[in-house]
Write an enzyme that holds these catalytic residues in place. Structure first.
Site, PDB file in Angstrom:
ATOM      1  N   ASP A  33      34.029  19.380 -14.125  1.00  0.00           N
ATOM      2  CA  ASP A  33      34.619  17.961 -14.367  1.00  0.00           C
ATOM      3  C   ASP A  33      34.346  18.424 -12.593  1.00  0.00           C
ATOM      4  O   ASP A  33      33.102  16.887 -12.737  1.00  0.00           O
ATOM      5  CB  ASP A  33      35.587  18.167 -14.002  1.00  0.00           C
ATOM      6  N   ARG A  89      30.319  17.193 -13.655  1.00  0.00           N
ATOM      7  CA  ARG A  89      30.248  16.089 -14.429  1.00  0.00           C
ATOM      8  C   ARG A  89      30.248  14.684 -13.249  1.00  0.00           C
ATOM      9  O   ARG A  89      29.112  14.445 -13.756  1.00  0.00           O
ATOM     10  CB  ARG A  89      31.555  14.938 -15.214  1.00  0.00           C
ATOM     11  N   ALA A 125      33.664  35.447 -30.242  1.00  0.00           N
ATOM     12  CA  ALA A 125      32.368  34.795 -31.199  1.00  0.00           C
ATOM     13  C   ALA A 125      32.616  32.851 -31.568  1.00  0.00           C
ATOM     14  O   ALA A 125      32.165  32.960 -32.573  1.00  0.00           O
ATOM     15  CB  ALA A 125      33.168  35.326 -32.422  1.00  0.00           C
ATOM     16  N   GLY A 126      32.901  32.275 -30.155  1.00  0.00           N
ATOM     17  CA  GLY A 126      32.900  30.944 -30.180  1.00  0.00           C
ATOM     18  C   GLY A 126      31.960  30.584 -29.531  1.00  0.00           C
ATOM     19  O   GLY A 126      30.886  30.882 -29.280  1.00  0.00           O
ATOM     20  N   HIS A 138      42.608  19.844 -15.717  1.00  0.00           N
ATOM     21  CA  HIS A 138      41.913  19.694 -16.716  1.00  0.00           C
ATOM     22  C   HIS A 138      41.924  18.603 -17.672  1.00  0.00           C
ATOM     23  O   HIS A 138      42.210  19.481 -18.945  1.00  0.00           O
ATOM     24  CB  HIS A 138      40.917  21.133 -16.244  1.00  0.00           C
ATOM     25  N   ASN A 167      47.981  27.226 -28.320  1.00  0.00           N
ATOM     26  CA  ASN A 167      47.037  28.954 -27.670  1.00  0.00           C
ATOM     27  C   ASN A 167      48.059  29.442 -26.415  1.00  0.00           C
ATOM     28  O   ASN A 167      47.737  30.372 -25.739  1.00  0.00           O
ATOM     29  CB  ASN A 167      45.979  27.566 -26.716  1.00  0.00           C
TER      30      ASN A 167
END
Ligand code: NAD
Ligand code: LMR
Length: 330
Positions: free
Chosen positions: A159, A162, A13-14, A187, A105
């Protein structure tokens, strides 16, 4: 019609999932002829938000979306599953480092590692996106001792993309013309985006850009891009680009890098086998190739210059410190 394949996504749901799920359901991960079952995990208080996401998925009437299972139980989400996106985790806010998230986390990944160990397919591919992704991958893998370590990778693809974009912009070409970029290490702000082996329209990148631009523009821009996005989004971290990278990394892992038309290798954080002197066991981003049958190999034997060597060791050192900080979970 092929047999449906199960795909689990945590943090469903994020923000990232709000892009990721719809693209998976449209067939961007496994192809437009592969039916799928989505197994969506959320924490109990977010299940109502997840119901709205499911309503929207259903309202897209995706032909490939065979079934959606929602749950707040990891063992239900991961039951016999072939592909897992571990996204569910707290994001950082302005001024935080990703490793500051370990306190909130790390436990998520030890619990989910145990659940994967208990119920997932023995050939499962688990992509860890939740931050700090590399050390969370290490925690997940250590808590799943019955699964092969090659079942796990952490996301470096954002990354990598990017870095491609920065070089393409600088050289005035499209991203498809940039090949063989490498992102080494963590990361985090210590990652080392490396142009030493990159080419632009077949030409050696180092003949097109100078050392000053690389050291003072390119490397710091890629290293700090996540923080810059948070600043510009008033505290929210990257979501659509993260979802795109997650699909890109998992798809390359599934179909192989030879079919990937933007590079000869990709950067992926996998368990170090000691290549390039990086301590065995750390989840470190390397250049990797994947064969069409799914065999992943770290690209060996690349020349590493003095500047690169120092940068690779700095990011390795940070990963060792993160590992030591979560020793109780390994
Ligand atoms: P978000 O806060 O929008 O969504 C996270 C979701 O995870 C929430 O809905 C939350 O309820 C859920 N969640 C929390 N604990 C859970 C658990 N134990 N099980 C299942 N779900 C759980 O955050 P977001 O923007 O989607 O980002 C998610 C994570 O991805 C963050 O840690 C963020 O920093 C990270 N991220 C990583 C990269 C990368 O390149 N590796 C890129 C972007 C974001
Ligand atoms: C990113 O690189 O965009 C993500 O890791 C989110 C963040 O915290 O920067």
């Amino acid at each position: 019609m092929k047999t449906p394949v199960d795909i689990a996504v945590t943090g469903a749901a994020g923000q990232i999932s709000y892009s990721l799920l719809f693209r998976i359901a449209a067939g961007e991960l496994l192809g437009r002829d592969q039916p799928i079952v989505l197994r969506l995990l959320e924490v109990t208080p977010a299940l109502h938000r997840l119901r709205a996401v499911v309503m929207e998925l259903n309202d897209c009437a995706y032909p490939l979306l065979h079934k959606i299972i929602t749950t707040d139980q990891s063992e239900v989400a991961f039951k016999d599953v072939d592909y897992v996106f571990l996204v569910g985790a707290k994001p950082r806010g302005p001024g935080m480092k990703r490793k500051d998230l370990l306190a909130s986390n790390a436990e998520i990944f030890s619990e989910q590692g145990k659940a994967l160990n208990a119920v997932a397919s023995r050939h499962v591919k688990v992509l860890i996106t939740g931050n700090p992704a590399n050390t969370n991958a290490l925690i997940t893998q250590c808590n799943a001792p019955d699964l092969d370590p090659s079942c796990f990778s952490a996301m470096s693809m954002l990354d990598h993309n990017r870095a491609i974009n920065q070089l393409a912009e600088k050289c005035g070409v499209r991203s498809m013309h940039v090949k063989n970029i490498i992102v080494w290490g963590n990361h985090s702000e210590t990652q080392y985006p490396d142009l030493t082996h990159a080419t632009v329209k077949g030409e050696d990148a180092l003949t097109l850009v100078d050392a000053d631009w690389i050291e003072n523009q390119f490397v710091p821009t890629v290293q700090h891009r996540g923080g810059k996005v948070i600043e510009e989004r008033n505290g929210l971290s990257s979501a659509a680009s993260a979802a795109s990278a997650a699909i890109g990394q998992m798809r390359s892992w599934v179909v192989g890098t030879a079919k990937n038309d933007w590079s000869d290798w990709i950067s992926m954080a996998v368990m170090s086998d000691g290549s390039y002197g990086i301590e065995k066991g750390l989840f470190y981003s390397f250049p990797v190739t994947v064969s069409p049958s799914g065999e992943l190999e770290i690209v060996k034997g690349l020349d590493i210059g003095a500047f690169s060597k120092v940068c690779m060791q700095v990011t390795e050192q940070e990963l060792k410190e993160e590992r030591d900080a979560v020793a109780h979970l390994l």
